[in-house]
Design a protein around this motif. Structure first.
Motif, PDB file in Angstrom:
ATOM      1  N   LEU A  29       0.864  -1.181   0.000  1.00 35.49           N
ATOM      2  CA  LEU A  29       0.000   0.000   0.000  1.00 35.49           C
ATOM      3  C   LEU A  29       0.899   1.229   0.000  1.00 35.49           C
ATOM      4  CD1 LEU A  29      -2.347  -1.038   2.956  1.00 35.49           C
ATOM      5  CD2 LEU A  29      -2.916  -1.186   0.537  1.00 35.49           C
ATOM      6  N   SER A  30       0.307   2.368  -0.315  1.00 35.29           N
ATOM      7  CA  SER A  30       1.061   3.610  -0.186  1.00 35.29           C
ATOM      8  C   SER A  30       0.141   4.688   0.381  1.00 35.29           C
ATOM      9  CB  SER A  30       1.638   4.044  -1.535  1.00 35.29           C
ATOM     10  OG  SER A  30       0.612   4.346  -2.444  1.00 35.29           O
ATOM     11  N   ILE A  31       0.756   5.755   0.898  1.00 32.65           N
ATOM     12  CA  ILE A  31       0.014   6.841   1.522  1.00 32.65           C
ATOM     13  C   ILE A  31       0.690   8.161   1.141  1.00 32.65           C
ATOM     14  CG2 ILE A  31       1.349   6.712   3.650  1.00 32.65           C
ATOM     15  CD1 ILE A  31      -1.213   7.400   5.189  1.00 32.65           C
ATOM     16  N   ALA A  32      -0.107   9.213   1.015  1.00 30.79           N
ATOM     17  CA  ALA A  32       0.420  10.554   0.757  1.00 30.79           C
ATOM     18  C   ALA A  32       0.581  11.260   2.095  1.00 30.79           C
ATOM     19  CB  ALA A  32      -0.529  11.328  -0.154  1.00 30.79           C
ATOM     20  N   LEU A  33       1.807  11.691   2.382  1.00 29.94           N
ATOM     21  CA  LEU A  33       2.108  12.345   3.663  1.00 29.94           C
ATOM     22  C   LEU A  33       2.893  13.634   3.414  1.00 29.94           C
ATOM     23  CD1 LEU A  33       3.428   9.277   5.675  1.00 29.94           C
ATOM     24  CD2 LEU A  33       1.263  10.453   6.044  1.00 29.94           C
TER      25      LEU A  33
END
Length: 115
Positions: A29-33
């Motif tokens: 998974l990936s996340i925008a931070l």
């Protein structure tokens, strides 16, 4: 403008800080931070089911926890059930005022395209 910021702009969301994509669970998974958030696992051991990012300047953190699916829990009750499970597993105490209710919402076609 980064690709992430461009995606937010397509949704009509503006005024957010520049974001960077961070991988979770080995890239599954990936996340925008925001760039100020650092991977806590760089300096503290975490369980295999948890990802944690923190910004020391603002004392904010983001924790992502993978939980086991329970077929006996209705979709409408899953947020409260899993929140309670996390509280119990961490020996949390309190009156339950931190319980959350998440209203059901339809995802617009524009947002669904980005998923």
């Amino acid at each position: 403008m980064s690709e992430i910021s461009s995606d937010f702009a397509k949704l009509g969301i503006s005024g957010l800080p520049e974001m960077r994509e961070s991988q979770l669970f080995g890239g599954a998974l990936s996340i925008a931070l925001p760039p100020a958030f650092v991977d806590v696992s760089e300096f503290r051991q975490l369980s295999d089911t948890q990802e944690c990012w923190a910004d020391a300047a603002t004392d904010q953190s983001i924790v992502i926890e993978i939980l086991a699916h329970d077929d006996e829990v209705a979709d409408s009750a899953c947020a409260e059930f899993y929140w309670g499970d996390i509280l119990q597993c961490n020996d949390a105490e309190g009156s339950g005022d931190n319980m959350i209710t998440v209203p059901t919402r339809e995802i617009s076609p524009e947002v669904a395209e980005l998923l």
